[in-house]
Design an enzyme around this catalytic site. Sequence first.
Site, PDB file in Angstrom:
ATOM      1  N   ARG A  75       4.805 -16.980   8.553  1.00 34.02           N
ATOM      2  CA  ARG A  75       6.169 -16.482   8.608  1.00 34.02           C
ATOM      3  C   ARG A  75       5.801 -15.157   8.925  1.00 34.02           C
ATOM      4  O   ARG A  75       5.017 -14.736   8.971  1.00 34.02           O
ATOM      5  CB  ARG A  75       5.372 -16.837   6.705  1.00 34.02           C
ATOM      6  CG  ARG A  75       5.025 -16.173   5.939  1.00 34.02           C
ATOM      7  CD  ARG A  75       5.282 -16.021   5.085  1.00 34.02           C
ATOM      8  NE  ARG A  75       3.992 -15.379   4.007  1.00 34.02           N
ATOM      9  CZ  ARG A  75       3.362 -13.908   4.055  1.00 34.02           C
ATOM     10  NH1 ARG A  75       4.036 -13.022   4.372  1.00 34.02           N
ATOM     11  NH2 ARG A  75       2.252 -13.409   2.977  1.00 34.02           N
ATOM     12  N   ASN A 113       5.597 -10.739   7.832  1.00 42.10           N
ATOM     13  CA  ASN A 113       4.972 -10.208   6.918  1.00 42.10           C
ATOM     14  C   ASN A 113       5.651  -8.725   6.674  1.00 42.10           C
ATOM     15  O   ASN A 113       6.883  -9.249   6.827  1.00 42.10           O
ATOM     16  CB  ASN A 113       3.447 -10.442   6.765  1.00 42.10           C
ATOM     17  CG  ASN A 113       2.615  -9.801   5.905  1.00 42.10           C
ATOM     18  OD1 ASN A 113       3.130 -10.022   4.676  1.00 42.10           O
ATOM     19  ND2 ASN A 113       1.621  -8.937   6.269  1.00 42.10           N
ATOM     20  N   GLU A 148       5.636  -6.358  -2.249  1.00 42.31           N
ATOM     21  CA  GLU A 148       5.706  -5.836  -1.696  1.00 42.31           C
ATOM     22  C   GLU A 148       6.757  -4.648  -0.472  1.00 42.31           C
ATOM     23  O   GLU A 148       8.008  -4.997  -1.371  1.00 42.31           O
ATOM     24  CB  GLU A 148       5.728  -6.516   0.397  1.00 42.31           C
ATOM     25  CG  GLU A 148       3.976  -7.236   0.136  1.00 42.31           C
ATOM     26  CD  GLU A 148       3.303  -5.577   1.229  1.00 42.31           C
ATOM     27  OE1 GLU A 148       4.092  -4.937   1.891  1.00 42.31           O
ATOM     28  OE2 GLU A 148       2.276  -6.000   1.533  1.00 42.31           O
ATOM     29  N   GLU A 159      -0.926 -18.382   4.161  1.00 42.90           N
ATOM     30  CA  GLU A 159      -2.509 -18.231   3.430  1.00 42.90           C
ATOM     31  C   GLU A 159      -2.691 -19.602   2.931  1.00 42.90           C
ATOM     32  O   GLU A 159      -1.791 -20.229   1.990  1.00 42.90           O
ATOM     33  CB  GLU A 159      -2.263 -16.685   3.281  1.00 42.90           C
ATOM     34  CG  GLU A 159      -1.973 -15.821   3.081  1.00 42.90           C
ATOM     35  CD  GLU A 159      -1.995 -14.686   2.272  1.00 42.90           C
ATOM     36  OE1 GLU A 159      -3.021 -13.530   2.531  1.00 42.90           O
ATOM     37  OE2 GLU A 159      -0.935 -14.858   1.769  1.00 42.90           O
ATOM     38  N   ASN A 193       0.546  -5.891   9.547  1.00 41.20           N
ATOM     39  CA  ASN A 193       0.868  -5.153   8.128  1.00 41.20           C
ATOM     40  C   ASN A 193       1.247  -3.831   8.226  1.00 41.20           C
ATOM     41  O   ASN A 193       2.071  -4.004   9.420  1.00 41.20           O
ATOM     42  CB  ASN A 193      -0.124  -5.415   7.243  1.00 41.20           C
ATOM     43  CG  ASN A 193      -0.803  -5.764   5.630  1.00 41.20           C
ATOM     44  OD1 ASN A 193       0.904  -5.684   5.562  1.00 41.20           O
ATOM     45  ND2 ASN A 193      -1.359  -6.754   5.357  1.00 41.20           N
ATOM     46  N   ASP A 202      -3.110  -2.347   3.705  1.00 42.60           N
ATOM     47  CA  ASP A 202      -2.346  -3.248   3.702  1.00 42.60           C
ATOM     48  C   ASP A 202      -0.958  -2.247   4.139  1.00 42.60           C
ATOM     49  O   ASP A 202      -1.077  -1.866   5.181  1.00 42.60           O
ATOM     50  CB  ASP A 202      -2.250  -3.494   2.244  1.00 42.60           C
ATOM     51  CG  ASP A 202      -1.336  -4.958   2.013  1.00 42.60           C
ATOM     52  OD1 ASP A 202      -0.223  -5.173   3.122  1.00 42.60           O
ATOM     53  OD2 ASP A 202      -1.444  -5.919   0.996  1.00 42.60           O
TER      54      ASP A 202
END
Length: 299
Positions: free
Chosen positions: A101, A103, A18, A121, A154, A204
């Site tokens: 958490r 992202n 990511e 998740e 996101n 995303d």
Amino acid sequence: MSSVRIECVAKEGCRIGESPVWDEKEDALLYVDITGRKVCRWSPVTRQAQAIPVDAPVSSVALRKSGDYVITLGTRFAALKWKEELVTTITQVDKDKANTRFNDGKVDPAGRYFAGTMAEEIRPAVLERHQGSLYTLYSDLSVVKHFDQVDISNGLDWSLDHRTFFYIDSLSYSVDAFDYDLQTGKIGNRRSIYKLEKEESIPDGMCIDTEGKLWVACYDGGRVIRLDPETGKRLQTVKLPVDKTTSCCFGGKDYSEMYVTSASDGMDKEWLSRQPQAGGIFKITGLGVKGVPPYPFAG
């Protein structure tokens, strides 16, 4: 349109790659492996990636004006000194929530670090809904919460005139825009500018090019799509050899290369045997457009 080429440049598969960011000073690509708990830096010269392990899921990395980097780690904003491999906490959010958490995160044109949270998740994209929030870390290290009730915070970026903030809450299957006040960092007037189609799957990470068009990585869609935020139309689709494309940024000498991160978490053996490059970092050339250099955190 020039001919588009796709190459897997970092093959050491991330579990959830990511937050790709080009570091011009180091001539290298930064990115994180969220569940692999490491911050990585890939050099196009050595074609190797170095990794620094951290003690919690690390979901985004950004440049820092004073040198080195800032990261989002668990529910903390933190500073990372690369050579010393030293992480120090700046501040923590979501203290009332045991299972969230951070992202995705990105720095705005004024040097503020925007990042959002989500529930941990159960399996990829399966989680308790509405547990996340969107935050900003200001240069004086204070934190502002913009809103909550987020599913998976996101992709984020800003228009070229800095008057619009673009944002993705993945499970809304929408790319949204807000009015943006660069002076204060305040956002308002939320609206959807693009709804994803079924085969595009889950929006995303996201970045903007020098023509003001948005590029969105489609998780489980195996592609990045180029959108016109003015018209809400999709202009281009670039398919990748992996399904779980997670984010994208421009980099290289003149920001004409696109880098795309991907994930392998949630894939069984059979799926992985069909997509051996899952979790790799991909370089796309020949897009015919350039990107905007990343902004460093001012604090």
